[in-house]
Design an enzyme around this catalytic site. Structure first.
Site, PDB file in Angstrom:
ATOM      1  N   ARG A  24      -9.051 -12.830   1.388  1.00 11.40           N
ATOM      2  CA  ARG A  24      -7.780 -12.614   2.097  1.00 11.40           C
ATOM      3  C   ARG A  24      -8.033 -12.549   3.602  1.00 11.40           C
ATOM      4  O   ARG A  24      -7.275 -13.089   4.395  1.00 11.40           O
ATOM      5  CB  ARG A  24      -7.128 -11.302   1.642  1.00 11.40           C
ATOM      6  CG  ARG A  24      -6.892 -11.160   0.147  1.00 11.40           C
ATOM      7  CD  ARG A  24      -5.703 -11.938  -0.359  1.00 11.40           C
ATOM      8  NE  ARG A  24      -5.931 -13.350  -0.508  1.00 11.40           N
ATOM      9  CZ  ARG A  24      -6.699 -13.902  -1.446  1.00 11.40           C
ATOM     10  NH1 ARG A  24      -7.369 -13.171  -2.301  1.00 11.40           N
ATOM     11  NH2 ARG A  24      -6.823 -15.213  -1.516  1.00 11.40           N
ATOM     12  N   HIS A  64       0.239   0.338   4.914  1.00  9.41           N
ATOM     13  CA  HIS A  64      -0.683   0.002   3.827  1.00  9.41           C
ATOM     14  C   HIS A  64      -2.051  -0.440   4.335  1.00  9.41           C
ATOM     15  O   HIS A  64      -2.830  -1.029   3.592  1.00  9.41           O
ATOM     16  CB  HIS A  64      -0.070  -1.085   2.936  1.00  9.41           C
ATOM     17  CG  HIS A  64       1.115  -0.601   2.154  1.00  9.41           C
ATOM     18  ND1 HIS A  64       2.084  -1.441   1.658  1.00  9.41           N
ATOM     19  CD2 HIS A  64       1.489   0.652   1.792  1.00  9.41           C
ATOM     20  CE1 HIS A  64       3.012  -0.729   1.026  1.00  9.41           C
ATOM     21  NE2 HIS A  64       2.663   0.541   1.092  1.00  9.41           N
TER      22      HIS A  64
END
Length: 228
Positions: free
Chosen positions: A55, A105
């Site tokens: 990612r 987050h």
């Protein structure tokens, strides 16, 4: 006018960042929950590291879209009266020029040392267990909030919502708490509420107004309205 903007996966999806909640939500046969929990990290850290390393590496192939750019333009105009609270762990808001961003987050380009609890900026892989630049112990993990962990910046977010005259939600499903409850908190404090989303969300009926469409079109149009 003080504005609080919540952004979710939908705004980054238009830049090509996968949401992982579309289609089957799988990554190489794993549910995303299987690579995003403390338990997963404890039992298969190599798999978890590889997931986040991929990612992180993929961020170089995506760019901020018009929605990110429009929010940066709004900050340029109203400064401290705008705060962005994002559920996303990418850096697209910052690359567009936004500086007042709370990553509830966590961030892909940050690592957290489990030994000394230091946070360090990190853009390379973690799978090879590099030493922490602060203490030298090879205990760096992705600095992201996994399922079952407490989101970051909640006290600051509460203050932002309490002071907001307008709360705007962009590209969120309304399915993940506590973010899904921010519209109710903002309304409790007296803010007007606006949803900009591709589809109707789980909490659309809680907003005073809901506009459907692509974030890259809706957000610039809304910013134009605000700036007159």
């Amino acid at each position: 006018m003080r504005i609080a903007v919540l952004t979710g996966a939908g705004i980054s999806a238009e830049s090509g960042v996968p949401t992982f909640r579309d289609a089957d939500g799988l990554w190489e046969g794993h549910r995303v929950e299987d690579v995003a929990t403390p338990e997963a990290y404890a039992t298969q850290p190599d798999v978890v590291h590889r997931f986040y390393d991929e990612r992180r590496a993929a961020l170089v192939n995506v760019e901020p879209n018009p929605a990110h750019v429009a929010l940066a333009r709004l900050e340029d105009a109203i400064g401290e009266d705008l705060t962005i609270v994002t559920q996303n762990i990418d850096d697209l808001h910052e690359r567009a020029g936004s500086t007042r961003v709370l990553h509830m987050h966590g961030e892909l380009n940050s690592a957290l040392c489990r030994f000394c609890e230091a946070r360090v900026r990190w853009t390379g892989p973690l799978a090879d267990l590099p030493p922490c630049p602060n203490c030298g112990v090879p205990e760096l993990r992705p600095d992201v909030v996994w399922f079952g962990e407490v989101p970051y910046h909640l006290p600051e977010i509460e203050v932002v919502l309490a002071k907001a005259d307008l709360f705007v939600s962009v590209g969120t499903s309304g399915a993940v708490y506590p973010a899904a409850g921010f519209v109710q908190v903002a309304r409790m404090y007296g803010a007007r509420t606006l949803e900009l989303n591709l589809l109707t969300s789980d909490v659309s009926d809680l907003f005073l107004e809901s506009r459907l469409g692509r974030a890259g079109e809706l957000v610039p149009a809304w910013v134009d309205e605000v700036l007159g």
